[in-house]
Design a protein around this motif. Structure first.
Motif, PDB file in Angstrom:
ATOM      1  N   ILE A  43       0.870  -1.175   0.000  1.00 31.98           N
ATOM      2  CA  ILE A  43       0.000   0.000   0.000  1.00 31.98           C
ATOM      3  C   ILE A  43       0.905   1.224   0.000  1.00 31.98           C
ATOM      4  CG2 ILE A  43      -1.784   1.283   1.233  1.00 31.98           C
ATOM      5  CD1 ILE A  43      -2.664  -1.380   2.489  1.00 31.98           C
ATOM      6  N   ALA A  44       0.903   1.949  -1.100  1.00 33.59           N
ATOM      7  CA  ALA A  44       1.795   3.103  -1.227  1.00 33.59           C
ATOM      8  C   ALA A  44       1.340   4.264  -0.354  1.00 33.59           C
ATOM      9  CB  ALA A  44       1.878   3.538  -2.692  1.00 33.59           C
ATOM     10  N   PHE A  45       0.011   4.455  -0.255  1.00 30.88           N
ATOM     11  CA  PHE A  45      -0.524   5.585   0.509  1.00 30.88           C
ATOM     12  C   PHE A  45      -1.781   5.137   1.237  1.00 30.88           C
ATOM     13  CE2 PHE A  45      -2.673   9.996   0.255  1.00 30.88           C
ATOM     14  CZ  PHE A  45      -2.143  10.376   1.478  1.00 30.88           C
ATOM     15  N   HIS A  46      -1.704   5.098   2.550  1.00 24.37           N
ATOM     16  CA  HIS A  46      -2.836   4.757   3.420  1.00 24.37           C
ATOM     17  C   HIS A  46      -3.265   6.041   4.112  1.00 24.37           C
ATOM     18  CE1 HIS A  46      -5.270   2.568   6.366  1.00 24.37           C
ATOM     19  NE2 HIS A  46      -4.575   3.103   7.351  1.00 24.37           N
ATOM     20  N   PHE A  47      -4.468   6.529   3.790  1.00 22.17           N
ATOM     21  CA  PHE A  47      -5.011   7.781   4.325  1.00 22.17           C
ATOM     22  C   PHE A  47      -6.168   7.421   5.239  1.00 22.17           C
ATOM     23  CE2 PHE A  47      -7.639  11.597   4.257  1.00 22.17           C
ATOM     24  CZ  PHE A  47      -6.705  12.619   4.369  1.00 22.17           C
ATOM     25  N   ASN A  48      -6.043   7.704   6.538  1.00 24.46           N
ATOM     26  CA  ASN A  48      -6.918   7.087   7.533  1.00 24.46           C
ATOM     27  C   ASN A  48      -7.391   8.096   8.593  1.00 24.46           C
ATOM     28  OD1 ASN A  48      -6.324   4.617  10.143  1.00 24.46           O
ATOM     29  ND2 ASN A  48      -8.231   5.165   9.175  1.00 24.46           N
ATOM     30  N   PRO A  49      -8.493   8.831   8.335  1.00 25.66           N
ATOM     31  CA  PRO A  49      -9.080   9.671   9.383  1.00 25.66           C
ATOM     32  C   PRO A  49      -9.606   8.803  10.529  1.00 25.66           C
ATOM     33  CG  PRO A  49      -9.814  10.387   7.220  1.00 25.66           C
ATOM     34  CD  PRO A  49      -9.147   9.055   7.034  1.00 25.66           C
ATOM     35  N   ARG A  50      -9.311   9.224  11.769  1.00 26.23           N
ATOM     36  CA  ARG A  50      -9.742   8.491  12.961  1.00 26.23           C
ATOM     37  C   ARG A  50     -10.468   9.438  13.900  1.00 26.23           C
ATOM     38  NH1 ARG A  50      -4.348   4.757  14.335  1.00 26.23           N
ATOM     39  NH2 ARG A  50      -4.211   3.764  12.266  1.00 26.23           N
ATOM     40  N   TYR A  51     -11.412   8.860  14.656  1.00 28.60           N
ATOM     41  CA  TYR A  51     -12.305   9.676  15.473  1.00 28.60           C
ATOM     42  C   TYR A  51     -12.175   9.342  16.955  1.00 28.60           C
ATOM     43  CZ  TYR A  51     -13.982  11.054  10.972  1.00 28.60           C
ATOM     44  OH  TYR A  51     -14.019  11.545   9.705  1.00 28.60           O
ATOM     45  N   SER A  52     -10.941   9.232  17.430  1.00 28.94           N
ATOM     46  CA  SER A  52     -10.664   9.178  18.859  1.00 28.94           C
ATOM     47  C   SER A  52     -10.126  10.538  19.250  1.00 28.94           C
ATOM     48  CB  SER A  52      -9.634   8.087  19.167  1.00 28.94           C
ATOM     49  OG  SER A  52      -8.463   8.275  18.407  1.00 28.94           O
ATOM     50  N   PHE A  53     -10.531  11.044  20.398  1.00 28.39           N
ATOM     51  CA  PHE A  53     -10.232  12.439  20.750  1.00 28.39           C
ATOM     52  C   PHE A  53      -8.734  12.673  20.862  1.00 28.39           C
ATOM     53  CE2 PHE A  53      -9.533  15.915  23.689  1.00 28.39           C
ATOM     54  CZ  PHE A  53     -10.328  16.894  23.138  1.00 28.39           C
ATOM     55  N   PRO A  54      -8.193  13.748  20.224  1.00 35.66           N
ATOM     56  CA  PRO A  54      -8.915  14.564  19.238  1.00 35.66           C
ATOM     57  C   PRO A  54      -8.925  13.876  17.878  1.00 35.66           C
ATOM     58  CG  PRO A  54      -6.674  15.360  19.465  1.00 35.66           C
ATOM     59  CD  PRO A  54      -6.811  14.222  20.439  1.00 35.66           C
ATOM     60  N   ASP A  55      -9.883  14.253  17.020  1.00 39.36           N
ATOM     61  CA  ASP A  55      -9.915  13.703  15.669  1.00 39.36           C
ATOM     62  C   ASP A  55      -8.587  13.994  14.971  1.00 39.36           C
ATOM     63  OD1 ASP A  55     -12.500  13.126  16.320  1.00 39.36           O
ATOM     64  OD2 ASP A  55     -13.425  14.506  14.891  1.00 39.36           O
ATOM     65  N   HIS A  56      -8.089  13.023  14.223  1.00 38.37           N
ATOM     66  CA  HIS A  56      -6.817  13.200  13.530  1.00 38.37           C
ATOM     67  C   HIS A  56      -6.783  12.302  12.302  1.00 38.37           C
ATOM     68  CE1 HIS A  56      -6.286   9.849  16.355  1.00 38.37           C
ATOM     69  NE2 HIS A  56      -5.379   9.362  15.513  1.00 38.37           N
ATOM     70  N   VAL A  57      -5.771  12.483  11.449  1.00 37.73           N
ATOM     71  CA  VAL A  57      -5.603  11.678  10.244  1.00 37.73           C
ATOM     72  C   VAL A  57      -4.245  10.987  10.319  1.00 37.73           C
ATOM     73  CG1 VAL A  57      -5.416  11.681   7.726  1.00 37.73           C
ATOM     74  CG2 VAL A  57      -7.056  13.206   8.861  1.00 37.73           C
ATOM     75  N   VAL A  58      -4.254   9.666  10.143  1.00 33.71           N
ATOM     76  CA  VAL A  58      -3.025   8.867  10.123  1.00 33.71           C
ATOM     77  C   VAL A  58      -2.698   8.516   8.676  1.00 33.71           C
ATOM     78  CG1 VAL A  58      -1.990   6.644  10.764  1.00 33.71           C
ATOM     79  CG2 VAL A  58      -3.355   7.915  12.431  1.00 33.71           C
ATOM     80  N   THR A  59      -1.446   8.676   8.269  1.00 34.84           N
ATOM     81  CA  THR A  59      -0.992   8.230   6.961  1.00 34.84           C
ATOM     82  C   THR A  59       0.177   7.273   7.151  1.00 34.84           C
ATOM     83  OG1 THR A  59       0.394  10.220   6.775  1.00 34.84           O
ATOM     84  CG2 THR A  59      -1.756  10.279   5.708  1.00 34.84           C
ATOM     85  N   ASN A  60       0.295   6.315   6.225  1.00 30.70           N
ATOM     86  CA  ASN A  60       1.333   5.303   6.367  1.00 30.70           C
ATOM     87  C   ASN A  60       1.471   4.555   5.048  1.00 30.70           C
ATOM     88  OD1 ASN A  60       3.271   3.662   7.572  1.00 30.70           O
ATOM     89  ND2 ASN A  60       1.987   3.116   9.333  1.00 30.70           N
TER      90      ASN A  60
END
Length: 239
Positions: free
Chosen positions: A56-73
């Motif tokens: 997976i070249a680009f994993h774009f992953n918004p998450r909704y645990s406080f605070p909301d954030h976006v993880v990429t990997n």
């Protein structure tokens, strides 16, 4: 001559789709949809094939645990790399979004709701990517593709494929401003049927409409609604 790829409309999630011709420098992918109310996370993957444990070249992953954030990997050689995290997520649960991922030589540039959000430097060669995957608590109305356009070399311009330097755009305040409706134009249940705000395929304008172009804005304008225009300026343009 290569024809533009037909967009995917109202795909069932989880969704896996082929990127015709793979990725090239300057190519962009536009995703419009809505985060489901009460979502815990969703993801968009640009990956190398559909098999299990593929890179997976680009994993774009918004998450909704406080605070909301976006993880990429990236996932490579059977394991995940080091996470990169971006705070102030522009994807509030229950809200619509318009997201554009543009491939540059060094990175993926991500714009959300018309504003530059982040960049992610390549770890896996983008030339190996041929598949897009969307999963999690999200509904998608369309996934569209814009291929790069090469222009003849000019004295002040490079001759390689041109793409917008999105990182030069001023960032927008995230998360969405107060007053952004929680789900304008979207149903509150799964299924995502055709409606004025997001017509099914027959109602969409052609990928390359004739100029000059005009069309009705179904449902009119409302807070939080986004209009995305993609195109190329002709070499002999005056205005």
């Amino acid at each position: 001559m290569a024809f533009p790829q037909t967009p995917f409309y109202n795909p069932v999630i989880p969704f896996t789709g082929c990127i015709h011709g793979g990725l090239q420098e300057g190519k962009s992918i536009s995703i419009s949809g809505r985060v489901l109310p009460g979502a815990d996370r969703f993801h968009v993957n640009l990956q190398c094939g559909t098999r299990t444990n593929t890179d997976i070249a680009f994993h774009f992953n918004p998450r909704y645990s406080f605070p909301d954030h976006v993880v990429t990997n990236s996932f490579q050689y059977g394991k995940w790399g080091t996470e990169e995290r971006k705070q102030n997520s522009p994807f509030p649960a229950g809200s619509t979004f318009s997201m554009v991922i543009t491939v540059t030589r060094e990175s993926y540039q991500v714009m959300v709701n018309g504003c530059h959000f982040m960049e992610y430097r390549h770890r896996v060669p983008f030339q190996q990517v041929d598949t897009i995957v969307v999963g999690g608590k999200v509904e998608v109305s369309s996934i569209a593709f814009q291929s790069p356009v090469a222009f003849p070399a000019q004295p002040a311009f490079p001759s390689h494929v041109a793409y917008p330097n999105q990182s030069a755009y001023p960032p927008c305040p995230f998360p969405s401003q107060p007053g952004f409706p929680s789900h304008p134009g979207f149903p509150s249940h799964p299924g995502f049927p055709s409606q004025p705000g997001f017509p099914s395929q027959p109602g969409f304008p052609p990928a390359m409409p004739a100029m000059p172009y005009n069309n009705m804005i179904h449902g009119g304008l409302k807070p939080g609604r986004t209009i995305t225009i993609q195109g190329n300026v002709l070499p002999n343009a005056e205005s």
